[in-house]
Design a protein around this motif. Structure first.
Motif, PDB file in Angstrom:
ATOM      1  N   MET A   1     140.832  63.702 -91.747  1.00 13.04           N
ATOM      2  CA  MET A   1     140.503  64.037 -93.129  1.00 13.04           C
ATOM      3  C   MET A   1     140.894  63.189 -94.181  1.00 13.04           C
ATOM      4  SD  MET A   1     141.970  67.530 -94.938  1.00 13.04           S
ATOM      5  CE  MET A   1     141.673  68.143 -96.651  1.00 13.04           C
ATOM      6  N   GLU A   2     140.468  62.629 -95.091  1.00 15.33           N
ATOM      7  CA  GLU A   2     140.855  61.684 -96.142  1.00 15.33           C
ATOM      8  C   GLU A   2     142.113  62.020 -96.608  1.00 15.33           C
ATOM      9  OE1 GLU A   2     139.141  59.113 -99.803  1.00 15.33           O
ATOM     10  OE2 GLU A   2     138.007  60.896 -99.036  1.00 15.33           O
ATOM     11  N   LYS A   3     143.143  61.250 -96.680  1.00 13.37           N
ATOM     12  CA  LYS A   3     144.266  61.342 -97.362  1.00 13.37           C
ATOM     13  C   LYS A   3     144.191  61.353 -98.872  1.00 13.37           C
ATOM     14  CE  LYS A   3     148.990  59.668 -97.781  1.00 13.37           C
ATOM     15  NZ  LYS A   3     149.897  58.616 -97.159  1.00 13.37           N
ATOM     16  N   PRO A   4     144.547  62.375 -99.697  1.00 17.41           N
ATOM     17  CA  PRO A   4     144.479  62.615-100.988  1.00 17.41           C
ATOM     18  C   PRO A   4     145.168  61.629-101.759  1.00 17.41           C
ATOM     19  CG  PRO A   4     145.801  64.352-100.371  1.00 17.41           C
ATOM     20  CD  PRO A   4     145.482  63.610 -98.893  1.00 17.41           C
ATOM     21  N   PHE A   5     144.605  61.260-103.077  1.00 16.44           N
ATOM     22  CA  PHE A   5     145.409  60.627-104.134  1.00 16.44           C
ATOM     23  C   PHE A   5     146.593  61.624-104.710  1.00 16.44           C
ATOM     24  CE2 PHE A   5     141.821  58.113-104.077  1.00 16.44           C
ATOM     25  CZ  PHE A   5     142.038  56.733-104.359  1.00 16.44           C
ATOM     26  N   ARG A   6     147.730  61.051-105.150  1.00 10.10           N
ATOM     27  CA  ARG A   6     148.856  61.807-105.786  1.00 10.10           C
ATOM     28  C   ARG A   6     148.796  61.263-107.224  1.00 10.10           C
ATOM     29  NH1 ARG A   6     154.920  61.670-104.892  1.00 10.10           N
ATOM     30  NH2 ARG A   6     154.461  59.932-103.771  1.00 10.10           N
ATOM     31  N   LEU A   7     148.611  62.210-108.148  1.00  3.71           N
ATOM     32  CA  LEU A   7     148.500  61.835-109.506  1.00  3.71           C
ATOM     33  C   LEU A   7     149.763  62.627-110.363  1.00  3.71           C
ATOM     34  CD1 LEU A   7     147.146  60.502-111.975  1.00  3.71           C
ATOM     35  CD2 LEU A   7     145.839  62.502-112.144  1.00  3.71           C
ATOM     36  N   PHE A   8     150.725  61.809-110.989  1.00  6.08           N
ATOM     37  CA  PHE A   8     151.740  62.592-111.790  1.00  6.08           C
ATOM     38  C   PHE A   8     150.987  62.658-112.967  1.00  6.08           C
ATOM     39  CE2 PHE A   8     153.850  60.623-108.318  1.00  6.08           C
ATOM     40  CZ  PHE A   8     154.921  61.274-108.274  1.00  6.08           C
ATOM     41  N   SER A   9     150.746  64.003-113.474  1.00  3.36           N
ATOM     42  CA  SER A   9     150.093  64.344-114.915  1.00  3.36           C
ATOM     43  C   SER A   9     150.753  65.458-115.314  1.00  3.36           C
ATOM     44  CB  SER A   9     148.589  64.422-114.287  1.00  3.36           C
ATOM     45  OG  SER A   9     147.809  64.630-115.400  1.00  3.36           O
ATOM     46  N   ALA A  10     149.985  66.234-116.453  1.00  2.00           N
ATOM     47  CA  ALA A  10     150.316  67.375-116.880  1.00  2.00           C
ATOM     48  C   ALA A  10     149.164  68.055-117.630  1.00  2.00           C
ATOM     49  CB  ALA A  10     151.779  67.258-117.903  1.00  2.00           C
ATOM     50  N   LEU A  11     149.217  69.051-117.902  1.00  2.00           N
ATOM     51  CA  LEU A  11     148.234  69.895-118.756  1.00  2.00           C
ATOM     52  C   LEU A  11     147.925  69.114-120.152  1.00  2.00           C
ATOM     53  CD1 LEU A  11     149.025  73.670-118.192  1.00  2.00           C
ATOM     54  CD2 LEU A  11     147.031  72.477-117.575  1.00  2.00           C
ATOM     55  N   GLY A  12     146.829  68.976-120.563  1.00  2.00           N
ATOM     56  CA  GLY A  12     146.628  68.175-121.909  1.00  2.00           C
ATOM     57  C   GLY A  12     147.374  67.035-122.105  1.00  2.00           C
ATOM     58  N   SER A  13     147.623  66.286-121.149  1.00  2.32           N
ATOM     59  CA  SER A  13     148.020  64.951-121.293  1.00  2.32           C
ATOM     60  C   SER A  13     147.169  63.806-121.075  1.00  2.32           C
ATOM     61  CB  SER A  13     149.385  64.976-120.226  1.00  2.32           C
ATOM     62  OG  SER A  13     148.891  64.644-119.250  1.00  2.32           O
ATOM     63  N   GLY A  14     147.812  62.634-121.156  1.00  2.00           N
ATOM     64  CA  GLY A  14     146.805  61.433-120.953  1.00  2.00           C
ATOM     65  C   GLY A  14     146.690  61.138-119.479  1.00  2.00           C
ATOM     66  N   VAL A  32     151.190  66.324-109.339  1.00  4.08           N
ATOM     67  CA  VAL A  32     152.468  66.426-109.544  1.00  4.08           C
ATOM     68  C   VAL A  32     152.727  66.743-110.916  1.00  4.08           C
ATOM     69  CG1 VAL A  32     154.874  65.570-109.373  1.00  4.08           C
ATOM     70  CG2 VAL A  32     153.216  64.948-107.473  1.00  4.08           C
ATOM     71  N   GLU A  33     153.048  68.042-111.388  1.00  5.51           N
ATOM     72  CA  GLU A  33     152.875  68.629-112.589  1.00  5.51           C
ATOM     73  C   GLU A  33     154.169  68.021-113.453  1.00  5.51           C
ATOM     74  OE1 GLU A  33     150.706  70.103-115.755  1.00  5.51           O
ATOM     75  OE2 GLU A  33     150.100  69.899-113.763  1.00  5.51           O
ATOM     76  N   ALA A  34     154.021  66.899-114.241  1.00  2.23           N
ATOM     77  CA  ALA A  34     155.473  66.437-114.925  1.00  2.23           C
ATOM     78  C   ALA A  34     155.216  66.396-116.337  1.00  2.23           C
ATOM     79  CB  ALA A  34     155.710  65.184-114.179  1.00  2.23           C
ATOM     80  N   PRO A  35     155.484  67.229-117.091  1.00  2.18           N
ATOM     81  CA  PRO A  35     155.251  67.084-118.554  1.00  2.18           C
ATOM     82  C   PRO A  35     156.696  66.475-119.034  1.00  2.18           C
ATOM     83  CG  PRO A  35     155.853  69.320-117.918  1.00  2.18           C
ATOM     84  CD  PRO A  35     155.404  68.617-116.689  1.00  2.18           C
TER      85      PRO A  35
END
Length: 224
Positions: A1-14, A32-35
């Protein structure tokens, strides 16, 4: 199974346009939800991959970290040319695509560092904070107005094919001073972002990560 990317992001953010691009491409990714605007604990989550403690930050399956929303979007599009999310390297549109992809963070996005927390520059003076909010709102509108004057959109900003620039503008134009003002100063670009909003491939994504609701285009307008 392909290893996923990991994205530090947040709702409504850039990070949302990055998420949208990865959704269109079909890449596996974990959020990774990080507001980070909520304080030290959220910023600490991001510090492990980005010393500036800012989102978005993308960690590739190979373990490489890429920061800066424009850089991530260009990288994703260029690494998946089959999706047509950017003009090709030899396209006559390539230079202008890069121009506007960097214009967004340099001339617009950067203003939100001041706008979101005016006290960073003027302390606790409420009157000065209000002036900063008003001035940055007008500067943002001036930038959108100028961009509108320099582009000749088709269905999308660069013709009939959606690019990551369309995703970028669609998200950033939802921040202050809100879409209703954006529509006024950039009416041709307004038609493009409305088309991105309504793209059926992104309907479930928008609902989850930057939902539309009654009155959203005017939300916060009085506050700038």
């Amino acid at each position: 199974m392909e290893k996923p990317f990991r994205l530090f992001s947040a709702l409504g953010s850039g990070g949302v346009p990055v998420e949208a691009a990865m959704t269109l491409i079909g890449l596996p990714y974990d959020i990774v939800e990080a507001p980070t605007w909520e304080g030290e604990a959220e910023q600490a989550k991001v510090a492990v991959v980005n010393p500036l403690r800012q989102i978005p930050a993308l960690v590739t399956p190979a373990g490489e970290t890429i920061t800066e929303s424009a850089a991530i979007l260009i990288w994703l599009a260029d690494n998946h040319p089959e999706e047509g999310l950017s003009p090709a390297l030899d396209s006559p549109q390539r230079a202008q695509f890069l121009r506007w992809m960097t214009f967004i963070p340099a001339s617009l996005y950067s203003l939100f560092w001041v706008r979101d927390e005016p006290s960073r520059l003027v302390g606790d003076n409420a009157e000065m904070q209000a002036k900063v909010k008003a001035a940055t709102a007008e500067r943002i509108l001036d930038c959108w107005r100028m961009m509108e004057s320099q582009l000749t959109p088709g269905r999308y900003l660069f013709g009939d094919q959606m690019t990551v620039l369309d995703l970028y503008v669609a998200v950033v134009s939802r921040w202050g001073p809100r879409r209703v003002r954006f529509y006024e100063v950039a009416p041709r670009m307004a038609e493009v972002v409305k088309r991105v909003d309504a793209d059926p491939r992104l309907a479930a994504f928008w609902e989850k990560r930057f939902p539309f609701f009654e009155g959203w285009e005017r939300l916060g307008q009085q506050a700038g």
